[in-house]
Design a protein around this motif. Structure first.
Motif, PDB file in Angstrom:
ATOM      1  N   LEU A 244       0.823  -1.213   0.000  1.00 41.49           N
ATOM      2  CA  LEU A 244       0.000   0.000   0.000  1.00 41.49           C
ATOM      3  C   LEU A 244       0.856   1.262   0.000  1.00 41.49           C
ATOM      4  O   LEU A 244       0.449   2.298  -0.536  1.00 41.49           O
ATOM      5  N   LEU A 245       2.025   1.163   0.602  1.00 42.00           N
ATOM      6  CA  LEU A 245       2.939   2.302   0.681  1.00 42.00           C
ATOM      7  C   LEU A 245       3.873   2.394  -0.527  1.00 42.00           C
ATOM      8  O   LEU A 245       4.750   3.259  -0.572  1.00 42.00           O
ATOM      9  N   GLY A 246       3.677   1.510  -1.502  1.00 43.48           N
ATOM     10  CA  GLY A 246       4.534   1.519  -2.683  1.00 43.48           C
ATOM     11  C   GLY A 246       5.872   0.858  -2.449  1.00 43.48           C
ATOM     12  O   GLY A 246       6.825   1.080  -3.203  1.00 43.48           O
ATOM     13  N   GLU A 247       5.962   0.033  -1.415  1.00 42.04           N
ATOM     14  CA  GLU A 247       7.196  -0.674  -1.094  1.00 42.04           C
ATOM     15  C   GLU A 247       6.895  -2.171  -1.041  1.00 42.04           C
ATOM     16  O   GLU A 247       5.807  -2.605  -1.427  1.00 42.04           O
ATOM     17  N   THR A 248       7.838  -2.974  -0.597  1.00 41.19           N
ATOM     18  CA  THR A 248       7.619  -4.421  -0.500  1.00 41.19           C
ATOM     19  C   THR A 248       8.248  -4.956   0.775  1.00 41.19           C
ATOM     20  O   THR A 248       9.190  -4.374   1.314  1.00 41.19           O
ATOM     21  N   MET A 249       7.717  -6.094   1.235  1.00 41.09           N
ATOM     22  CA  MET A 249       8.334  -6.745   2.377  1.00 41.09           C
ATOM     23  C   MET A 249       9.738  -7.233   2.041  1.00 41.09           C
ATOM     24  O   MET A 249      10.627  -7.226   2.899  1.00 41.09           O
ATOM     25  N   VAL A 250       9.962  -7.656   0.800  1.00 41.84           N
ATOM     26  CA  VAL A 250      11.319  -8.029   0.392  1.00 41.84           C
ATOM     27  C   VAL A 250      12.276  -6.859   0.633  1.00 41.84           C
ATOM     28  O   VAL A 250      13.365  -7.025   1.192  1.00 41.84           O
ATOM     29  N   GLY A 251      11.869  -5.664   0.225  1.00 44.49           N
ATOM     30  CA  GLY A 251      12.712  -4.489   0.417  1.00 44.49           C
ATOM     31  C   GLY A 251      12.954  -4.181   1.875  1.00 44.49           C
ATOM     32  O   GLY A 251      14.089  -3.864   2.280  1.00 44.49           O
ATOM     33  N   TRP A 252      11.908  -4.271   2.690  1.00 46.60           N
ATOM     34  CA  TRP A 252      12.064  -3.996   4.122  1.00 46.60           C
ATOM     35  C   TRP A 252      13.027  -4.993   4.762  1.00 46.60           C
ATOM     36  O   TRP A 252      13.869  -4.635   5.590  1.00 46.60           O
ATOM     37  N   ARG A 253      12.886  -6.260   4.406  1.00 49.02           N
ATOM     38  CA  ARG A 253      13.723  -7.285   5.032  1.00 49.02           C
ATOM     39  C   ARG A 253      15.161  -7.245   4.520  1.00 49.02           C
ATOM     40  O   ARG A 253      16.097  -7.508   5.283  1.00 49.02           O
ATOM     41  N   VAL A 254      15.335  -6.927   3.245  1.00 46.56           N
ATOM     42  CA  VAL A 254      16.701  -6.788   2.740  1.00 46.56           C
ATOM     43  C   VAL A 254      17.407  -5.628   3.432  1.00 46.56           C
ATOM     44  O   VAL A 254      18.590  -5.726   3.771  1.00 46.56           O
ATOM     45  N   TRP A 255      16.689  -4.545   3.668  1.00 49.11           N
ATOM     46  CA  TRP A 255      17.307  -3.423   4.392  1.00 49.11           C
ATOM     47  C   TRP A 255      17.719  -3.850   5.799  1.00 49.11           C
ATOM     48  O   TRP A 255      18.797  -3.479   6.285  1.00 49.11           O
ATOM     49  N   ASP A 256      16.882  -4.646   6.467  1.00 49.90           N
ATOM     50  CA  ASP A 256      17.263  -5.186   7.779  1.00 49.90           C
ATOM     51  C   ASP A 256      18.547  -6.005   7.674  1.00 49.90           C
ATOM     52  O   ASP A 256      19.413  -5.949   8.552  1.00 49.90           O
ATOM     53  N   ALA A 257      18.667  -6.788   6.604  1.00 47.11           N
ATOM     54  CA  ALA A 257      19.884  -7.587   6.406  1.00 47.11           C
ATOM     55  C   ALA A 257      21.095  -6.694   6.175  1.00 47.11           C
ATOM     56  O   ALA A 257      22.185  -6.956   6.710  1.00 47.11           O
ATOM     57  N   ILE A 258      20.915  -5.642   5.395  1.00 47.68           N
ATOM     58  CA  ILE A 258      22.011  -4.696   5.159  1.00 47.68           C
ATOM     59  C   ILE A 258      22.468  -4.066   6.475  1.00 47.68           C
ATOM     60  O   ILE A 258      23.671  -3.960   6.760  1.00 47.68           O
ATOM     61  N   ARG A 259      21.514  -3.669   7.309  1.00 46.09           N
ATOM     62  CA  ARG A 259      21.867  -3.079   8.602  1.00 46.09           C
ATOM     63  C   ARG A 259      22.484  -4.124   9.529  1.00 46.09           C
ATOM     64  O   ARG A 259      23.339  -3.800  10.367  1.00 46.09           O
ATOM     65  N   SER A 260      22.051  -5.381   9.391  1.00 41.46           N
ATOM     66  CA  SER A 260      22.652  -6.460  10.179  1.00 41.46           C
ATOM     67  C   SER A 260      24.114  -6.657   9.802  1.00 41.46           C
ATOM     68  O   SER A 260      24.964  -6.909  10.663  1.00 41.46           O
ATOM     69  N   LEU A 261      24.411  -6.538   8.515  1.00 40.04           N
ATOM     70  CA  LEU A 261      25.811  -6.600   8.082  1.00 40.04           C
ATOM     71  C   LEU A 261      26.596  -5.421   8.634  1.00 40.04           C
ATOM     72  O   LEU A 261      27.767  -5.565   9.017  1.00 40.04           O
ATOM     73  N   ASP A 262      25.959  -4.253   8.684  1.00 39.80           N
ATOM     74  CA  ASP A 262      26.611  -3.097   9.312  1.00 39.80           C
ATOM     75  C   ASP A 262      26.953  -3.408  10.769  1.00 39.80           C
ATOM     76  O   ASP A 262      28.035  -3.061  11.257  1.00 39.80           O
ATOM     77  N   TYR A 263      26.009  -4.060  11.466  1.00 39.90           N
ATOM     78  CA  TYR A 263      26.264  -4.413  12.858  1.00 39.90           C
ATOM     79  C   TYR A 263      27.422  -5.418  12.952  1.00 39.90           C
ATOM     80  O   TYR A 263      28.326  -5.267  13.793  1.00 39.90           O
ATOM     81  N   LEU A 264      27.405  -6.433  12.097  1.00 46.92           N
ATOM     82  CA  LEU A 264      28.480  -7.433  12.129  1.00 46.92           C
ATOM     83  C   LEU A 264      29.839  -6.804  11.895  1.00 46.92           C
ATOM     84  O   LEU A 264      30.832  -7.182  12.533  1.00 46.92           O
TER      85      LEU A 264
END
Length: 343
Positions: A182-202
């Protein structure tokens, strides 16, 4: 008498057959392949809804620390984006030589991250690997890797109030994925961003060799692992279990949660084209012969088609597959052998 024009799946597949796949892999040289990767990556990021323009501070917090017989576990929370935090566990083998390789572990549908680190519903620890995910984060630890295992958006500790009221087994994956669309985004995009930030944490952890990062996921976690590896080249090896297939034979044809869907992706290419974004880095795929959601024959086809991009980019040996006798579950036999060779 059956009329195929009344069959919605027949219509979907006929429309698929007419789709152009405008960015299908056709390169014959490494230079052409690299230019294609740059273009497709840009298109893919746009299709999944884009990423935040700016990274927020991680502001990590360790909530709890525990020691077990062979490893330690920290419960952590860090900021992924404004108004959204990530909950997870950092696991470290007791016999770990710093800095060493680390795996980002992404669970599939179920109770969330607790289901891949051996935590039972009552908070105690399982005495043996359980469920279809087989506690694969603990298997990574057993194989000598540092691990960051996180709750995916909509599961475990990251659910809405309605889901929490229903108990451990209910997720908020479906309404959250619908909200993203509905917001013009996707759950894939939201979760990939979480993974990117997780790599930042690692990369912020002194225990971790930032040149030796892998990602591992099954089912919906395989989705996140696959697209994260396609879009973040810090990932040197991706282990994709119970997901990699063709869109035609799985996501388009089977009854899936809408967190799997990326509007318009088939106008540009198939799943095996997107796999070409991972090369010349490494990917290993595993598939059960009785998996009802991701047919093994289509997985074989997808790997065969993806192999051309890996070949052109000089990395044919970095694409592996294991088809095992079993259902929709984590297997891990060939996967850990592949990890040891590539990471």
């Amino acid at each position: 008498m059956f009329n195929p024009q009344l069959d919605t799946l027949e219509y979907s597949r006929a429309t698929y057959d007419e789709s152009l796949h405008t960015m299908a892999f056709k390169a014959t040289t490494k230079l052409e392949a690299e230019a294609w990767q740059t273009k497709l990556r840009t298109v893919l990021i746009d299709l999944i809804g884009g990423f935040p323009a700016k990274k927020s501070d991680l502001s990590p917090k360790v909530i709890e620390s525990k020691r077990f017989a062979t490893y330690s576990r920290e419960t952590i929370v860090f900021q992924s984006r404004p108004n959204m935090s990530v909950y997870g566990y950092f696991l470290l083998p007791n016999q770990f030589e710093w800095p060493g390789p680390a795996i980002l572990c992404i669970h599939g549908h179920g109770r969330g991250v607790d289901d891949i680190v051996g935590i039972r519903k009552d908070g105690g620890m399982r005495s043996r690997y359980g469920g279809y995910q087989r506690d694969f984060a603990l298997q990574c630890v057993r194989n000598g890797y540092a691990v960051l295992a996180i709750d995916q958006f909509g599961f475990g500790h990251r659910r809405d109030g309605n889901a929490r009221n229903w108990g451990d087994a209910r997720s908020s994956c479906l309404p959250a994925a619908g909200a993203a669309l509905l917001l013009g985004e996707t759950m894939v995009g939201w979760r990939v961003w979480d993974a990117i930030r997780s790599l930042d944490y690692l990369t912020s952890r002194t225990e971790v060799d930032t040149t030796r990062l892998g990602i591992m996921g099954i089912s919906g976690g395989g989705t996140t692992a696959f697209f994260s590896a396609a879009l973040d080249d810090r990932i040197k090896v991706a282990i994709v279990s119970g997901y990699f297939n063709t869109f035609r034979d799985s996501i388009l044809s089977k009854n899936h949660c809408i967190d799997n869907y990326i509007p318009g992706v088939l106008r540009h290419g198939e799943m095996y084209d997107i796999a070409g974004l991972i090369a010349p880095r490494a990917m290993f795929v595993e598939s059960g012969t009785q998996d009802p959601l991701f047919p093994a024959d289509a997985t074989r086809t997808a790997v065969s088609r993806a192999r051309k991009a890996f070949y052109v980019l000089g990395a044919e040996e970095k694409l592996g597959i294991e088809v095992f006798e079993g259902k929709h579950q984590f297997y891990g036999v060939g996967a850990f052998k592949f990890l040891s060779e590539m990471l």
